[in-house]
Design a protein around this motif. Sequence first.
Motif, short mmCIF file in Angstrom:
data_model
loop_
_atom_site.label_atom_id
_atom_site.label_comp_id
_atom_site.label_asym_id
_atom_site.label_seq_id
_atom_site.Cartn_x
_atom_site.Cartn_y
_atom_site.Cartn_z
N ALA A 200 0.87 -1.13 -0.10
CA ALA A 200 0.34 0.09 0.12
C ALA A 200 0.88 1.14 -0.23
N GLU A 201 2.66 1.18 0.11
CA GLU A 201 2.93 2.68 0.40
C GLU A 201 4.09 2.77 -0.98
N ALA A 214 -8.31 -0.32 -0.08
CA ALA A 214 -8.72 1.13 0.77
C ALA A 214 -9.70 0.20 1.76
N GLY A 215 -9.92 -1.19 0.80
CA GLY A 215 -10.58 -2.43 1.56
C GLY A 215 -10.34 -3.33 2.10
N ASP A 216 -9.28 -3.07 2.46
CA ASP A 216 -8.55 -4.21 3.61
C ASP A 216 -8.56 -3.92 4.92
N ARG A 217 -9.68 -4.73 5.29
CA ARG A 217 -10.02 -5.40 6.75
C ARG A 217 -8.29 -4.46 7.76
N PHE A 238 -13.09 8.04 -0.42
CA PHE A 238 -14.26 6.41 0.52
C PHE A 238 -13.73 6.60 1.62
N LEU A 239 -12.13 7.14 1.87
CA LEU A 239 -11.48 6.34 3.12
C LEU A 239 -11.90 7.64 4.02
#
Length: 449
Positions: A200-201, A214-217, A238-239
């Motif tokens: 993600a980075e 963006a939908g990661d738990r 979204f976030l």
Amino acid sequence: MLVRHLSERADLGPAQVAALAALDEDTPAQLARSGHLGVADVDPAVWPLAALALLDEGRGLPEWARRFAADPDPALREQLASCPGLPADVEDALAADPDPDVAAELALWTTSASVAARLARHPNAEVRRAAASNEAVPPAALAALLTGHDPQQPGAACDGAHASTVHDTLHRALSNPAAPPEAVAAFVEHPSWLLRRAVAEHPGLPAEAYARLAGDREPQVRASAARNPGSGPEVSRFLAADPEVEVRRAVAHHPRVPFDVLERLTPTTRLGPEPLPRISAATPEELAVGAASAHPRLRMLVAHRHDLPPELRDRLAADPDASVAKAVAPHPGLSPERLRAMVARHGRQVLARVAANPDAPGGLLAELARHEPSARRALREIASHPNATAEALLPCLAGGGRSRVRAAAHPALPAAVIVRLLDDPEPEVVEAAAGNPSLPPAVMAQRLP
């Protein structure tokens, strides 16, 4: 520590350099790094650490590098491996060194793509782990580390330590900006959240990869995606509604977060006092809107910009909210009168930030140092301020702690006070006074062993 500070002084004479160099094995290296010892002064057989220090500074001789590459002491070879600009034959020798610690050190620092690629294929896992974080490793070699980096022989045991090394190698390779995006994106659903966060980075992934992240738990993975400059406005929007504050805060730190999203976040999310990338890139029109916002936190964020138009800067300096005034207080260009007005309006809350203003004159700093009630942070700022006078510094000495140490190093401190501080019971104060450029050379010479 006193010897180290003396070694860093710029006004040492030849006799003082010689006296310091004779004290122990480490001091010649410090003198070399400080510029007091050069190639003509150093024999690598006598002062190996000084010779390595010069090589590390780019001022050593190629023959020294060849000498240390063949030295029987692996610690010296390992130190050599971190030096920049080594001859190609020396790097080749270090890459083939029988001690894996030497090869691993070279793997961390080499700028040669061919050497880095060679070390990324090294049979030792620790060497490969070191190479995985080196941006000189070619993308194809990094992809190989991600897809098949472990050349263990069939039947070799894989214990917990080895599994940890494998995981760390993957993490380093995924965190390497030179890693090819397609190889990194393949890990978006890896079981390890640490590896997914590293994915993600990465700044160059396809848009669909950021959408999935963006939908990661795991909130830390979502926060990394939210902060990543490569993710687009859709991810930010979204976030921005994420239930976790750390994720919303990360959205605010995206360099291109839509300004309307940032304004929505400000009242509900504690963003901290540091400047946000989006505010730093805001247009003059956006800054004016932000400065007029009903939300003090947004006005505070705008106030952190150090290149505000003078009229906007002065308007924020008169803001009734102390957090806004604190943010704008260190800005260059504020007049002493405006700074004094801020202190009169907000008192102790703004003392430290006003004291940090580079244009604060010595008289104002002396007033701040005598302010009641006092503020420790203000005294620390005053003690290291270039405009501080002796009148401002003496209360800092009396304040104790870090302000006393900083004041002891300030060149505006009277010489007689500096000399007295050489006998202070606090070692840090003594070291600061010993490094003070206003310490008379004659006194320094008397103090040498």
